[in-house]
Design a protein around this motif. Structure first.
Motif, PDB file in Angstrom:
ATOM      1  N   GLY A  94      18.868  82.434  37.808  1.00 17.04           N
ATOM      2  CA  GLY A  94      17.770  81.655  38.369  1.00 17.04           C
ATOM      3  C   GLY A  94      17.911  80.171  38.082  1.00 17.04           C
ATOM      4  O   GLY A  94      17.709  79.328  38.951  1.00 17.04           O
ATOM      5  N   GLN A 153       3.397  66.491  43.882  1.00 16.24           N
ATOM      6  CA  GLN A 153       4.778  66.888  43.570  1.00 16.24           C
ATOM      7  C   GLN A 153       5.704  66.590  44.747  1.00 16.24           C
ATOM      8  O   GLN A 153       6.889  66.319  44.557  1.00 16.24           O
ATOM      9  N   PRO A 181      -5.162  68.548  43.934  1.00 17.38           N
ATOM     10  CA  PRO A 181      -4.548  69.844  44.235  1.00 17.38           C
ATOM     11  C   PRO A 181      -5.484  70.821  44.955  1.00 17.38           C
ATOM     12  O   PRO A 181      -5.029  71.599  45.800  1.00 17.38           O
ATOM     13  N   VAL A 196       2.235  77.234  43.167  1.00 19.90           N
ATOM     14  CA  VAL A 196       1.186  76.471  42.480  1.00 19.90           C
ATOM     15  C   VAL A 196       0.288  77.408  41.672  1.00 19.90           C
ATOM     16  O   VAL A 196      -0.144  77.070  40.571  1.00 19.90           O
ATOM     17  N   LYS A 250       1.256  80.430  40.649  1.00 20.90           N
ATOM     18  CA  LYS A 250       2.121  81.352  39.894  1.00 20.90           C
ATOM     19  C   LYS A 250       1.823  82.818  40.181  1.00 20.90           C
ATOM     20  O   LYS A 250       1.562  83.608  39.270  1.00 20.90           O
ATOM     21  N   PRO A 287       8.076  84.722  38.551  1.00 19.99           N
ATOM     22  CA  PRO A 287       8.047  83.612  37.585  1.00 19.99           C
ATOM     23  C   PRO A 287       8.219  82.266  38.294  1.00 19.99           C
ATOM     24  O   PRO A 287       8.811  82.191  39.376  1.00 19.99           O
ATOM     25  N   TYR A 288       7.738  81.226  37.639  1.00 22.97           N
ATOM     26  CA  TYR A 288       7.738  79.882  38.231  1.00 22.97           C
ATOM     27  C   TYR A 288       9.127  79.460  38.732  1.00 22.97           C
ATOM     28  O   TYR A 288       9.271  78.972  39.854  1.00 22.97           O
ATOM     29  N   THR A 289      10.150  79.680  37.883  1.00 21.61           N
ATOM     30  CA  THR A 289      11.499  79.228  38.259  1.00 21.61           C
ATOM     31  C   THR A 289      11.939  79.885  39.570  1.00 21.61           C
ATOM     32  O   THR A 289      12.429  79.198  40.477  1.00 21.61           O
ATOM     33  N   LEU A 313       9.971  78.498  42.462  1.00 22.04           N
ATOM     34  CA  LEU A 313      10.377  77.126  42.788  1.00 22.04           C
ATOM     35  C   LEU A 313      11.663  77.161  43.618  1.00 22.04           C
ATOM     36  O   LEU A 313      11.790  76.445  44.613  1.00 22.04           O
TER      37      LEU A 313
END
Ligand code: SF4
Ligand code: SF4
Lengths: 219, 365
Positions: free
Chosen positions: A3, A94, A112, A165, A167, A171-173, A176
């Motif tokens: 990842g 962002q 946001p 945004v 989550k 997972p975030y990674t 993204l």
């Protein structure tokens, strides 16, 4: 590739390549269109095509009563989607950081929560137009694979962005990575699909306005 | 008094009270993310466990990891655990050097075959036969192979040992690799971080002593109890992130108000570590609390993941030149397409045959 390695790739070479493909493709399409040329108009001009072209380009972006001739659905869903998408793209902090890294320019962001609303509205409008496309027999028969492809490519960055945004799911990674890839695919696809209207619509509007301007009539 | 064999004896030797010992067990239990009901189990296991032999190998590293562990002020859990281990070889810390030191390593290996733990800090250079780092004439690569052979498990301490770290960063001139690339037949635990948090190092060792096995690991081989959540998930500045309130520079109003450091390059959202909860310097603070974003030091390739001050959402490679090339190439292709179209039209015009009145008459007749 893990990842983390994927993230490095999409933030580095991936972003470089997709942006290059977008710029190359758009320059190609615009010049190709320009070089198509038009036969010389031998009639005496009755007004300025340039000024009229520019005006039309601007004013056609706004609502005017004549547009509702085929009902309100297309107008409302169209505006909702386009505004939702553009605001989400340009006014999320962002995203501004990304544009800043490219151009050095930055501007104030919207909170946001507002961006969440614009993104959700954008997605809702896209779903509505898709349902309408299936429901309306004429529109359905006129649709080809590219219409659906463009729909998917457009909705993906919005959906993955929201998941990221908040989550949700992954997972975030990973989210993204998926979000950036969806944006990169969209960038590459724009010049070579109907999505190229992000630019060509302004050429078409200018041209319509210019013809009218030449004739000295309202466009 | 003979050399203490168990922790209980060791603590007695150091005049540590039973109360102090239980406090230590409670802290260890919570660090390992175990429920409080496990405290007696941990206490019993640690009391009776024998001091395990640990061989600590320092390869391509900066000693920051050893510093992290040894510089923690006593009396701390880290210290207790550290004292409790029989650290039979650590060339930075031991008095012996050269061949005497190597003999100590070999003796420990022979005596505790199949039972000792190997701790590694630093990466291993493998290019050109591993000549870029040697100890007592033995390459790191060779020493790792020899030592791991009779080990029960290997703990890779620090990002260099876990993921390659700084020596592995582009262009990696020594061909540095992490432990997990070389050790496949023994359990390997990655305690990443540059340096790793001392309580995380001791927590992993405590887990091993208590349960006799390595803890549950994440996809990168890190103990889940410490690396299971991201810095961002546990960050006290998170409410500001959610509201879109960011510090833009290190001394603006936002920075003074303690707003989120995302725009200053914080990598907290993609970094898994225990800094936000365990904190540093006996729980005093952690980088974000001190006003600096997380640099993502416990993640693989963090040196190559763009600038520390570049926001996570920004690109990490320049686009200027490539954009220029793309415009030129696009313009060339567009012009070529235009010219081709023009030529085609001209040809069509040339081939166009006009129909005259005579032709029409002819066809009508
Ligand atoms: S992980 Fe960091 S502190 Fe540890 S040896 Fe490598 S560079 Fe030094
Ligand atoms: S400072 Fe970093 S970890 Fe904390 S909320 Fe902001 S981005 Fe997340």
């Amino acid at each position: 590739m893990t990842g983390v390695e994927l993230l490095i790739w999409v933030r580095g070479p991936g972003l470089q390549l997709s942006l290059a493909a977008f710029i190359l493709g758009m320059t190609y399409r615009i010049l190709q269109t320009y070089f198509l040329g038009r036969a010389k108009n031998l009639a005496e001009p009755r007004g300025s095509p340039w000024i009229h072209g520019m005006k039309t380009m601007w004013w056609r972006s706004f609502f005017h009563p004549g547009m509702t001739i085929r009902g309100y659905f297309t107008i409302i869903s169209g505006y909702t989607f386009h505004l939702g998408f553009i605001i989400t793209l340009l006014f999320f902090d962002q995203h501004i950081e990304l544009f800043k890294s490219w151009t050095g320019l930055s501007w104030p962001a919207l909170p946001p929560l507002v961006i969440t609303v614009t993104a959700v509205l954008g997605i809702a409008a896209l779903v509505a137009v898709l349902v309408d496309r299936f429901a309306d027999p004429v529109r359905y028969l006129l649709s080809d694979y590219q219409d659906y492809l463009c729909w998917v490519l457009t909705v993906l960055p919005l959906v993955t962005g929201l998941l990221l945004v908040y989550k949700i799911w992954l997972p975030y990674t990973s989210l993204l990575v998926v979000h950036i890839i969806s944006f990169e695919i969209l960038l590459v696809a724009i010049p070579f699909t109907k999505l190229s209207h992000v630019f060509t619509i302004f050429i078409a509007r200018w041209y319509n306005g210019a013809i009218a301007g030449y004739k000295g009539v309202q466009s | 008094m003979a050399k203490p064999k168990t922790l209980a004896e060791h603590l007695e030797h150091h005049e540590v009270s039973r109360r102090g010992f239980l406090k230590f067990c409670a802290l260890t239990t919570s660090m390992m993310a175990l429920p409080p009901s496990m405290i007696p189990t941990v206490a019993r296991a640690l009391e009776t466990a024998r001091r395990p032999s640990v061989i600590w190998l320092s390869f391509q590293e900066c000693t920051g990891c050893t510093e992290s562990l040894t510089r923690s002020h006593s009396p701390t859990i880290e210290n207790l655990i550290f004292n409790y281990l029989s650290l039979d070889y650590h060339h930075t810390l031991q008095a012996a050097s050269g061949e005497a030191a190597e003999q100590a390593r070999e003796a420990a290996m022979a005596e505790n075959h199949g039972q000792y733990l190997v701790a590694v800090d630093g990466s291993i250079p493998v290019k050109d036969g591993g000549v870029y780092s040697t100890i007592a004439g033995i390459s790191n690569l060779e020493m790792l192979k020899q030592t791991v052979e009779g080990a029960a498990a290997v703990v890779a301490i620090g990002s260099c040992a876990a993921f390659g770290g700084l020596p592995h960063a582009h262009p990696n001139p020594t061909g540095a690799v992490p432990v997990q690339d070389l050790v496949h037949d023994k359990p390997v635990v990655n305690v990443s971080g540059c340096p790793p948090i001392p309580v995380v190092i001791s927590g992993v060792l405590a887990h091993y002593l208590t349960f006799g096995r390595i803890p549950d690991l994440d996809g990168y081989g890190r103990p889940l109890s410490f690396f299971g959540t991201s810095i961002h998930d546990r960050c006290y500045r998170r409410p500001y992130y959610n509201k879109g309130l960011f510090a833009e520079t290190f001394d603006d109003e936002g920075a003074k108000n303690g707003w989120c450091l995302f725009k200053l390059g914080c990598k907290g959202p993609t970094t898994y570590n225990a800094c936000a909860t365990a904190k540093w310097n006996q729980g005093t603070s952690f980088p974000i609390q001190s006003g600096h974003g997380c640099i993502g030091c416990s993640e693989p390739h963090f040196w190559d993941a763009g600038g520390f001050y570049q926001p996570l959402s920004a690109g990490i490679a320049g686009v200027g030149t490539l954009a220029g090339v793309a415009v030129v190439a696009g313009a060339a292709a567009g012009t070529a397409a235009g010219l081709m179209h023009h030529a085609k039209r001209k040809q069509a015009q040339r081939q166009h045959e006009k129909v005259t009145v005579a032709d029409l008459k002819e066809s009508g007749s």
